[in-house]
Motif scaffolding. Structure first.
Motif: not given
Length: 158
Positions: A121-129
């Motif tokens: 599972s891909f549980g990578l949070v990818t955010t701007n801030d």
């Protein structure tokens, strides 16, 4: 995907099989521990809620999100593990490092899943801030760790 229209904790449970005998490896990045600890707590709570025995949950840490791929591979190669849940966070900064890391992790986890023929599972949070990351680690958009655990369960029920 978390948006204003969908909470990460909302998922279909209708087709989930019995998970009481399944074993899960969880790989958690140590970078941004405030966020990754919340993600791993969400994943563990979800697994337990769906009947996974606590002794069948193996929690492992890696230094950062880039290392999730090798961590997943080391766990996935074990025949005793049925699925791997990877949790981390990459917050956009002043450089393009986030693009490189996000792409590498996505490709790497896909490769591990296909190589060992088991859910990763891909549980990578990818955010701007940082606030967007907090919103996806138990905040207003739910918990990406919950979503990643539910995805692993769903794939084992496939």
């Amino acid at each position: 995907m978390a948006t204003a229209l969908k909470n990460l904790n909302e998922y279909s449970k209708n087709s989930f099989a019995d998970m009481s005998e399944k074993r899960f490896g969880i790989v958690v990045a140590e970078w941004h521990t405030e966020i990754t600890n919340a993600l791993s707590n969400g994943a563990i709570e979800t697994l337990l809620k769906h009947g996974v025995q606590r002794e069948n949950i193996y929690l492992n840490t890696v230094p950062g999100s880039f290392e999730l791929t090798l961590g997943a591979q080391l766990i996935a190669q074990s025949e005793e593990i049925d699925a791997v849940i990877c949790l981390g966070v990459v917050i956009k900064g002043d450089t393009k490092h986030d693009d490189y890391i996000n792409h590498a992790v996505a490709q790497g986890l896909t490769t591990v899943s296909l190589k060992y023929n088991k859910p990763v599972s891909f549980g990578l949070v990818t955010t701007n801030d940082l606030q967007q990351a907090l919103d996806r680690a138990g905040g207003k958009h739910g918990n990406k760790g919950t979503e990643a655990a539910a995805a692993a369960i769903h794939m084992l029920s496939f």
